[in-house]
Design an enzyme around this catalytic site. Sequence first.
Site, PDB file in Angstrom:
ATOM      1  N   CYS A   1       0.817  -1.211   0.000  1.00 51.68           N
ATOM      2  CA  CYS A   1       0.000   0.000   0.000  1.00 51.68           C
ATOM      3  C   CYS A   1       0.850   1.260   0.000  1.00 51.68           C
ATOM      4  CB  CYS A   1      -0.903   0.075   1.223  1.00 51.68           C
ATOM      5  SG  CYS A   1      -2.118  -1.223   1.279  1.00 51.68           S
TER       6      CYS A   1
ATOM      7  N   TYR B   1      14.779  -2.345  -2.002  1.00 53.27           N
ATOM      8  CA  TYR B   1      14.019  -2.519  -3.240  1.00 53.27           C
ATOM      9  C   TYR B   1      12.700  -1.747  -3.308  1.00 53.27           C
ATOM     10  CZ  TYR B   1      10.798  -4.761  -6.523  1.00 53.27           C
ATOM     11  OH  TYR B   1       9.875  -4.983  -7.501  1.00 53.27           O
TER      12      TYR B   1
ATOM     13  N   ASN C   1      -1.222   1.721   5.534  1.00 51.19           N
ATOM     14  CA  ASN C   1      -0.170   0.917   4.917  1.00 51.19           C
ATOM     15  C   ASN C   1       0.464   0.070   6.014  1.00 51.19           C
ATOM     16  OD1 ASN C   1       3.218   1.617   3.816  1.00 51.19           O
ATOM     17  ND2 ASN C   1       1.971  -0.134   3.353  1.00 51.19           N
ATOM     18  N   GLY C   2       0.487  -1.239   5.830  1.00 50.08           N
ATOM     19  CA  GLY C   2       1.104  -2.107   6.824  1.00 50.08           C
ATOM     20  C   GLY C   2       0.244  -3.315   7.098  1.00 50.08           C
TER      21      GLY C   2
ATOM     22  N   GLY D   1       1.397  -0.045  -4.992  1.00 52.45           N
ATOM     23  CA  GLY D   1       0.138  -0.785  -5.088  1.00 52.45           C
ATOM     24  C   GLY D   1      -0.552  -0.493  -6.402  1.00 52.45           C
TER      25      GLY D   1
END
Length: 471
Positions: A13, A254, A114-115, A40
């Site tokens: 996300c 990354y 997000n998470g 996302g």
Amino acid sequence: MIQFLEDKPRDECGIFGIYGPGLDVASLTYYGLYALQHRGQESAGIAVSDGQTIQLQKNMGLVAEVFNEDSLAKLRGHIAIGHVRYSTSGASSLINAQPLSFHYLRGMVALAHNGNLTNADELRYSLGATGSVFQSTSDTEVIVNLIARYGQNTIEEALMKCMIDIKGAYSVVVMAENKLIGMRDPLGIRPLCLGKLGESYVIASESCALDTVGALFEREVEPGEIVIIDEQGVHSIKTMTAAHKALCIFELVYLARPDSVINGEAVTIARREMGRQLAKECQVEADVVIPVPDSGTAAAVGYAEASGIPFKEGLMKNRYIGRTFIQPSQRMRDIAIRLKLNPIRQVLNGQKVALVDDSIVRGTTSKKLVQMLREAGVKEVHMLISSPPILYSCFYGIDTSARSELIAAQNELEEIRKYIGADSLHYLSLDGLFAAVKGTAKDFCTACFNGSYPVEVPEQIDLTGFERRKC
Ligand code: SF4
């Protein structure tokens, strides 16, 4: 039809929020989400508040597919939050798309996350047992229900109480009571930053989104901090602080965009340093250093600088591949990899190549790449990976694949080398990675490399019949 497979960990996300009286907050959020699209690609959503009501639009698809000029024009107000989401297969449904918007005792709230919460099942069960209802399978709805549960309190107090209950990784943007709020978990596992756009403020997963909308980077939101933005300006509440931090080191390896600033440094500089460290740890006999673009490029430049071996572009990336759907036959899969990366025979023929990539997950793409290089006339392929072997799965919001699918968790180095068909294979050590990011084990989560999980990962129990969904 199956989706084109990326043999990489996948972020799940990206979030964005803006408090901007007088600005076209919907359009700015659109551009902010566009900059976070790498976090996302399966759904996108924007919620806008005028202080009284919240309008929400979300759908499956890329940001540019979900919104157009007309739909953005309908989202009027001075506060906005947005979300892009990727989910594991089967979990993609509109009901799990964000932001989530709801009415509670104190009015309307919208939230984007997000998470991944590690105690979401437990909380879902205890909330359900005392009357809460759930529409979706996302962890985020657990946070929504907790806010509603603490509805007698101000939104700030409700979030502080919520932080005591929830465990795991969360960077969250909330829009309520004429305020924009950002909240980051006590270990700071997922990134979150704050920027200024004139007199307005912006919160985003990564600073590349601030740059895109013309906002100036102010600072990263601290682990355990709640940042509140309203007509008075910015206020901060420092809540729970842990004895150490645990920023996801994979953001630097990354996940994050190279032009973002995370942990005080441009991601591209950290990646270049990873390449330099790799050169310190292992020198190979090669004529050229070739990156696997784009994620291996900065590390390849660093490796070339430190080793003295010339850097060349030998694999050309198709930038227009988008979300390509490929027939699941071997022939079509071979075409798919060539569609994405094409070897340049004129550069590669007869060369001994040091091929630099950031990570190997299942090894399938690396195997095809090595084969393609050999077909292009390469004499030797030395595979250099700018991070340690991925040995464990992530429970904090990154899809690293199941442990049984991780090639390094199931095989010794020599077996991996043989499988991918390289002449040699080298990974950066964890100490080398720490040196590159100028940190220690007290600053970062490195669980996918060494199994040292900073937040306890309980037995995954499914008490509700819902399949667990991330983000
Ligand atoms: Fe990041 Fe790996 Fe930790 Fe997950 S386990 S948060 S991918 S470092």
